[in-house]
Scaffold this active site. Structure first.
Site, mmCIF file in Angstrom:
data_model
loop_
_atom_site.group_PDB
_atom_site.id
_atom_site.type_symbol
_atom_site.label_atom_id
_atom_site.label_comp_id
_atom_site.label_asym_id
_atom_site.label_seq_id
_atom_site.Cartn_x
_atom_site.Cartn_y
_atom_site.Cartn_z
ATOM 1 C CB CYS A 1 -4.249 7.049 10.780
ATOM 2 S SG CYS A 1 -4.342 5.382 10.120
ATOM 3 N NE ARG B 1 -1.201 7.825 7.372
ATOM 4 C CZ ARG B 1 0.015 7.546 6.916
ATOM 5 N NH1 ARG B 1 0.743 8.501 6.381
ATOM 6 N NH2 ARG B 1 0.505 6.324 6.987
ATOM 7 C CB ILE C 1 7.763 6.367 14.605
ATOM 8 C CG1 ILE C 1 8.934 5.382 14.483
ATOM 9 C CG2 ILE C 1 7.508 7.080 13.282
ATOM 10 C CD1 ILE C 1 10.242 6.004 14.081
ATOM 11 C CE LYS D 1 -2.564 2.843 3.206
ATOM 12 N NZ LYS D 1 -2.977 3.043 4.601
ATOM 13 C CG ASN D 2 2.590 2.590 3.473
ATOM 14 O OD1 ASN D 2 1.500 3.161 3.363
ATOM 15 N ND2 ASN D 2 3.008 2.081 4.619
#
Length: 420
Positions: free
Chosen positions: A116, A92, A328, A22-23
């Site tokens: 998110c 996003r 993170i 997906k990323n």
């Protein structure tokens, strides 16, 4: 809004075919705006976020179609450069459209993205990078406009902090900039490399993707072509954890062990027997309960923050006391109160989760809050005793391709309930 009903406990085992990342897919889809020629992208997962990205591109005038795992994209007739609010607010990753728009058309307007709710996820690094490339930036309360007269100009950009999103934005925009762009302190994630390889296929020259210095030589025009996206390492890790907490075995097909080394090392530390091939990973617990471990999330090649919730669950049902440190994102422990409702013995101390392992979880009604937290609750429901009901599973749909079918094939009793 949909919910899952999961009847447990079940042992999750068998084979699972891993979908495309997906990323990688999202920035690559938006990067098709950089060329006026047709592009075919293979191994694209069927996800809610992908569907939203395609709708967004089509509203700008592109012709984008998703058939099975192939996306056909033609952006030659793009006539608008403002990403519509109703689509942007739900994803996003939509900030990734800004760089290609200003690079090719000289103008782009994007409403601040949604998706998110895990922390601030600021876009300031994207904006700073585009400014360095010569874009004029106008910041509204809920939107950003980037514009340039003529072409962007190559620059030396030192990232204030490591950011996958900003690295991709700068790298994509720099492909059509005049001259050389150097990104220092760049993100090294496999998805950054994948996006760079796609841009190289389009005809740009990129050196150093996967290191902390990326060099991009801009070009005036890019071409079309065909490209295949890498396997999703987070989906792979999720199904490996599913077998580990079930004390069973799984083979992840169409996966890439070379981009999951830190996760595999931690699974071995928990007691898993792991074997790998060129495009597969097998895990076998041989009926053993996992051992509690310590993890600390870090940028790649460190432990991925997107696997934090899944390994929290592993520690929850492991032997001993485990520790999870999140460095993170802030506010990424929203799965913890829900796991406690299922019987987990967990404490939160600042950015650290302390897990005292329990042998059994109990099914109950829980609420999913973000993508990775949600999938940890789904896995917890599969191994818990009794019925687990998970509300707001739209979060899971954003990042997992056909997850209930894949879990059913592994033995889960999971049903999607849609309210009319």
């Amino acid at each position: 809004m949909d919910r899952f009903h999961i009847q447990g406990p079940t042992t999750l085992k068998g084979e699972v075919v891993i979908s495309g990342a997906k990323n990688s897919a999202l920035p690559i889809l938006f990067a098709t705006l950089l060329t006026s020629e047709p592009v075919e992208i293979y191994n694209v997962p069927k996800l809610k976020d992908i569907d939203t990205a395609i709708k967004l591109l089509n509203q700008l005038g592109a012709q984008v179609e998703h058939q099975n795992i192939i996306v056909f994209s033609d952006t030659s007739k793009v006539h608008a450069c403002c990403a519509p609010y109703d689509l942007v607010k739900s994803i996003r990753a939509s900030i990734w459209i800004l760089g290609p728009l200003v690079a090719r058309f000289g103008y782009g307007k994007v409403w601040f993205p949604g998706g998110c709710s895990i922390g601030k996820r600021l876009v300031d690094l994207h904006i700073k990078g585009l400014k360095k490339l010569g874009a004029k930036i106008i910041l509204g309360e809920e939107y950003v406009i980037a514009s340039v007269n003529g072409r962007l100009q190559g620059a030396h950009i030192v990232m204030d902090k490591i950011s996958v999103g900003a690295t991709v934005t700068i790298m994509s925009a720099a492909t059509l900039a005049r001259g050389i762009t150097i990104i220092d302190n760049a993100a090294r994630e496999p998805e950054v490399i994948d996006t760079a390889n796609f841009l190289i296929m389009l005809g740009t020259n990129i050196i150093g993707a996967g290191s902390n210095r990326i060099i991009i030589e801009g070009t005036q025009k890019l071409k079309g072509g065909r490209y295949c996206i890498i396997p999703d390492r987070i989906e792979t890790g999720t199904f490996l954890v599913a077998a580990a907490i079930s004390r069973s075995h799984v083979i992840c097909l169409r996966s890439n062990p070379n981009i999951l080394k830190c996760v595999l090392r931690k699974l071995r530390e928990s007691g898993a027997d792991i074997n790998t091939g060129k495009d597969w990973i097998s895990l076998n617990m041989h009926g053993r309960r996992p051992k509690a471990i310590k993890i600390c999330t870090k940028p790649y090649p460190g432990f991925p923050t997107d696997m934090q919730a899944q390994f929290t669950l592993l520690n929850v049902v492991a032997i001993g006391v485990g520790k999870v440190i999140e460095t993170i994102f802030e506010n990424r422990f929203m799965h913890v109160p829900e796991l406690i409702r299922m019987g987990a013995r967990v404490q939160i101390l600042n950015n650290t989760i302390i897990c005292h392992g329990v042998d059994t979880l109990i099914g109950t009604r829980v609420v999913s809050t973000d993508l990775r937290a949600s999938v940890s609750l789904v896995l917890a429901g599969c191994i818990a005793e009794g019925l687990t009901i998970i509300d707001q599973v739209n979060h899971v749909d954003r990042g997992y391709d056909n997850i209930e079918r894949k879990l059913q094939n592994m033995g889960a009793h999971i049903q999607r309930i849609t309210d009319k």
